[in-house]
Design a protein around this motif. Structure first.
Motif, PDB file in Angstrom:
ATOM      1  N   GLY A  65      27.864  48.599  55.391  1.00 39.18           N
ATOM      2  CA  GLY A  65      26.913  47.527  55.673  1.00 39.18           C
ATOM      3  C   GLY A  65      26.531  46.752  54.420  1.00 39.18           C
ATOM      4  O   GLY A  65      26.411  45.525  54.455  1.00 39.18           O
ATOM      5  N   GLN A  66      26.342  47.457  53.315  1.00 42.68           N
ATOM      6  CA  GLN A  66      26.007  46.785  52.051  1.00 42.68           C
ATOM      7  C   GLN A  66      27.161  45.901  51.577  1.00 42.68           C
ATOM      8  O   GLN A  66      26.941  44.781  51.108  1.00 42.68           O
ATOM      9  CB  GLN A  66      25.667  47.828  50.983  1.00 42.68           C
ATOM     10  CG  GLN A  66      24.263  48.403  51.087  1.00 42.68           C
ATOM     11  CD  GLN A  66      23.884  49.203  49.864  1.00 42.68           C
ATOM     12  OE1 GLN A  66      24.703  49.953  49.313  1.00 42.68           O
ATOM     13  NE2 GLN A  66      22.653  49.077  49.430  1.00 42.68           N
ATOM     14  N   ALA A  67      28.387  46.443  51.681  1.00 46.61           N
ATOM     15  CA  ALA A  67      29.559  45.674  51.251  1.00 46.61           C
ATOM     16  C   ALA A  67      29.742  44.433  52.125  1.00 46.61           C
ATOM     17  O   ALA A  67      30.081  43.350  51.634  1.00 46.61           O
ATOM     18  CB  ALA A  67      30.809  46.550  51.313  1.00 46.61           C
ATOM     19  N   ARG A 112      22.309  44.570  60.471  1.00 41.54           N
ATOM     20  CA  ARG A 112      23.292  44.948  61.494  1.00 41.54           C
ATOM     21  C   ARG A 112      22.624  45.250  62.834  1.00 41.54           C
ATOM     22  O   ARG A 112      23.183  44.963  63.893  1.00 41.54           O
ATOM     23  CB  ARG A 112      24.100  46.167  61.029  1.00 41.54           C
ATOM     24  CG  ARG A 112      25.007  46.789  62.103  1.00 41.54           C
ATOM     25  CD  ARG A 112      26.033  45.786  62.610  1.00 41.54           C
ATOM     26  NE  ARG A 112      26.760  46.303  63.748  1.00 41.54           N
ATOM     27  CZ  ARG A 112      26.445  46.091  65.017  1.00 41.54           C
ATOM     28  NH1 ARG A 112      25.362  45.372  65.309  1.00 41.54           N
ATOM     29  NH2 ARG A 112      27.173  46.566  65.999  1.00 41.54           N
ATOM     30  N   TYR A 113      21.438  45.841  62.811  1.00 40.62           N
ATOM     31  CA  TYR A 113      20.818  46.277  64.061  1.00 40.62           C
ATOM     32  C   TYR A 113      19.485  45.568  64.286  1.00 40.62           C
ATOM     33  O   TYR A 113      18.701  45.355  63.354  1.00 40.62           O
ATOM     34  CB  TYR A 113      20.614  47.788  64.061  1.00 40.62           C
ATOM     35  CG  TYR A 113      21.907  48.560  63.924  1.00 40.62           C
ATOM     36  CD1 TYR A 113      22.856  48.548  64.955  1.00 40.62           C
ATOM     37  CD2 TYR A 113      22.193  49.278  62.761  1.00 40.62           C
ATOM     38  CE1 TYR A 113      24.047  49.238  64.828  1.00 40.62           C
ATOM     39  CE2 TYR A 113      23.385  49.968  62.636  1.00 40.62           C
ATOM     40  CZ  TYR A 113      24.316  49.949  63.668  1.00 40.62           C
ATOM     41  OH  TYR A 113      25.505  50.619  63.541  1.00 40.62           O
ATOM     42  N   VAL A 166      30.163  36.988  63.747  1.00 34.62           N
ATOM     43  CA  VAL A 166      30.754  37.684  62.599  1.00 34.62           C
ATOM     44  C   VAL A 166      32.003  38.435  63.046  1.00 34.62           C
ATOM     45  O   VAL A 166      33.064  38.372  62.404  1.00 34.62           O
ATOM     46  CB  VAL A 166      29.738  38.663  61.979  1.00 34.62           C
ATOM     47  CG1 VAL A 166      30.410  39.542  60.929  1.00 34.62           C
ATOM     48  CG2 VAL A 166      28.568  37.907  61.365  1.00 34.62           C
ATOM     49  N   VAL A 167      31.894  39.163  64.158  1.00 34.48           N
ATOM     50  CA  VAL A 167      33.030  39.906  64.694  1.00 34.48           C
ATOM     51  C   VAL A 167      34.185  38.959  65.009  1.00 34.48           C
ATOM     52  O   VAL A 167      35.346  39.237  64.679  1.00 34.48           O
ATOM     53  CB  VAL A 167      32.614  40.684  65.962  1.00 34.48           C
ATOM     54  CG1 VAL A 167      33.837  41.309  66.643  1.00 34.48           C
ATOM     55  CG2 VAL A 167      31.607  41.772  65.601  1.00 34.48           C
ATOM     56  N   ALA A 168      33.860  37.816  65.630  1.00 39.36           N
ATOM     57  CA  ALA A 168      34.894  36.836  65.975  1.00 39.36           C
ATOM     58  C   ALA A 168      35.576  36.287  64.724  1.00 39.36           C
ATOM     59  O   ALA A 168      36.797  36.084  64.710  1.00 39.36           O
ATOM     60  CB  ALA A 168      34.275  35.703  66.786  1.00 39.36           C
ATOM     61  N   ALA A 169      34.804  36.048  63.676  1.00 34.74           N
ATOM     62  CA  ALA A 169      35.375  35.524  62.430  1.00 34.74           C
ATOM     63  C   ALA A 169      36.342  36.521  61.805  1.00 34.74           C
ATOM     64  O   ALA A 169      37.422  36.153  61.329  1.00 34.74           O
ATOM     65  CB  ALA A 169      34.253  35.176  61.453  1.00 34.74           C
ATOM     66  N   PHE A 170      35.976  37.799  61.831  1.00 31.55           N
ATOM     67  CA  PHE A 170      36.844  38.822  61.244  1.00 31.55           C
ATOM     68  C   PHE A 170      38.122  39.023  62.048  1.00 31.55           C
ATOM     69  O   PHE A 170      39.144  39.475  61.513  1.00 31.55           O
ATOM     70  CB  PHE A 170      36.085  40.140  61.094  1.00 31.55           C
ATOM     71  CG  PHE A 170      35.371  40.287  59.788  1.00 31.55           C
ATOM     72  CD1 PHE A 170      35.976  40.936  58.717  1.00 31.55           C
ATOM     73  CD2 PHE A 170      34.103  39.758  59.613  1.00 31.55           C
ATOM     74  CE1 PHE A 170      35.330  41.076  57.501  1.00 31.55           C
ATOM     75  CE2 PHE A 170      33.441  39.885  58.396  1.00 31.55           C
ATOM     76  CZ  PHE A 170      34.058  40.543  57.340  1.00 31.55           C
ATOM     77  N   ALA A 193      33.520  45.479  64.828  1.00 27.82           N
ATOM     78  CA  ALA A 193      32.570  45.702  65.927  1.00 27.82           C
ATOM     79  C   ALA A 193      32.142  47.162  65.971  1.00 27.82           C
ATOM     80  O   ALA A 193      32.404  47.881  66.934  1.00 27.82           O
ATOM     81  CB  ALA A 193      33.192  45.278  67.250  1.00 27.82           C
ATOM     82  N   PHE A 194      31.484  47.613  64.911  1.00 29.95           N
ATOM     83  CA  PHE A 194      31.043  48.992  64.811  1.00 29.95           C
ATOM     84  C   PHE A 194      29.602  49.116  65.289  1.00 29.95           C
ATOM     85  O   PHE A 194      28.846  48.154  65.311  1.00 29.95           O
ATOM     86  CB  PHE A 194      31.143  49.497  63.371  1.00 29.95           C
ATOM     87  CG  PHE A 194      32.553  49.454  62.817  1.00 29.95           C
ATOM     88  CD1 PHE A 194      33.653  49.571  63.661  1.00 29.95           C
ATOM     89  CD2 PHE A 194      32.776  49.296  61.459  1.00 29.95           C
ATOM     90  CE1 PHE A 194      34.934  49.533  63.161  1.00 29.95           C
ATOM     91  CE2 PHE A 194      34.062  49.254  60.950  1.00 29.95           C
ATOM     92  CZ  PHE A 194      35.150  49.373  61.802  1.00 29.95           C
TER      93      PHE A 194
END
Length: 292
Positions: A10-12, A93-94, A154-158, A166-167
């Protein structure tokens, strides 16, 4: 205590967003705007006018806060200017953490705004990840302009670089560890694809944010109201005494000494500054600063 695999990832991920969203997407837009207005854009880099790389400003209580961007009037590399815009960012993230982060941003920025209220500065936040509607509404209701990039975007971009991020809280540590390694090994081509993907999904938000900033800082004064107040001061310990004395005040033949100047500045974008001054010198100094 060792960091968990999920926290490390998450930090990275947050650092990558900072590099792309702030440095590659937003900063060029802010620089372009600042240059057209002859303003100074400050961000986290070395600057002779302050110590270190952090953009640190004090609030009205004397507390110091590190920010991502500040726009100044009359600022240079060697001299701090008058701040007219403050921008902070956050990645979460949450959603369970989003309310606290919104309150943290609000608690840092608003006391700074109160200190510089005579400039009626712009203030905004760049939020990436999962933030609840109440958290976003809280910031907007307190005057923040917002850039919000949801985690689904974000998930779509990756996915543009075949990287599934998508964790969730049920994801195994091994998956987070593998993802951290993949994230650390992204090459220039992958980072550029990711930058372009995030630029596409955030374009509408960034455009709206810049329009709000431009509207705020491009405003002009539409009206100045100066009210010199004269009178006799009455002080009471209870409502009944105040009501009794009120009935004796003759408003048709006012008397008394000068108390203060009340000033109202109305702007073209509906912003308003209200201020009080005890003498002409301070009022004149304030009005001169509004010209810059």
């Amino acid at each position: 205590m060792a960091q968990s695999a999920s926290h490390k990832f998450g930090q990275a991920l947050g650092k990558l967003f900072e590099d792309i969203v702030l440095d590659d997407i937003l900063k060029p837009r802010l620089q372009q705007f600042a240059q057209t207005k002859n303003y100074y854009l400050d961000w986290q880099h070395s600057r002779p006018a302050r110590s270190g790389k952090k953009v640190t400003w004090e609030d009205k209580y004397g507390n110091k806060h590190d920010l991502d961007f500040v726009i100044e009037i009359d600022g240079t590399d060697d001299q701090l200017g008058r701040p007219v815009a403050f921008i902070e960012s956050a990645w979460r993230r949450y959603t369970k953490h989003s309310k606290n982060k919104a309150q943290e941003i609000q608690g840092a920025i608003l006391p700074i705004i109160e200190l510089h209220h005579l400039s009626a500065p712009f203030y905004g936040a760049v939020l990436v990840g999962d933030f609840t509607k109440p958290a976003l509404d809280q910031l907007r209701n307190n005057g923040f302009a917002i850039i919000y990039i949801p985690y689904r975007d974000v998930v779509a971009a990756f996915k543009e670089i075949d990287f599934d991020v998508a964790f969730d809280e049920k994801t195994a540590d091994e998956s987070y560890t593998a993802a951290s390694k993949r994230l650390a090994s992204l090459n220039s081509s992958e980072k550029n694809k990711l930058r372009l993907a995030l630029m596409r999904v955030s374009k509408q938000e960034v455009d709206r944010f810049m329009d709000t900033l431009r509207n705020c800082l491009n405003r002009f004064i539409s009206q100045i109201i100066i009210m010199p107040l004269f009178g006799t001061r009455y002080e009471f310990e209870n409502i009944d005494d105040a009501l009794t004395e009120l009935n004796t005040v003759d408003i048709d033949r006012p008397i008394g000494q000068f108390e203060r100047f009340e000033v109202i500045i109305d702007y073209s974008n509906s912003d308003t500054i209200r201020a009080t001054f005890q003498n002409k010198i301070l009022l004149a100094d304030f009005l001169r600063k509004l010209k810059s």
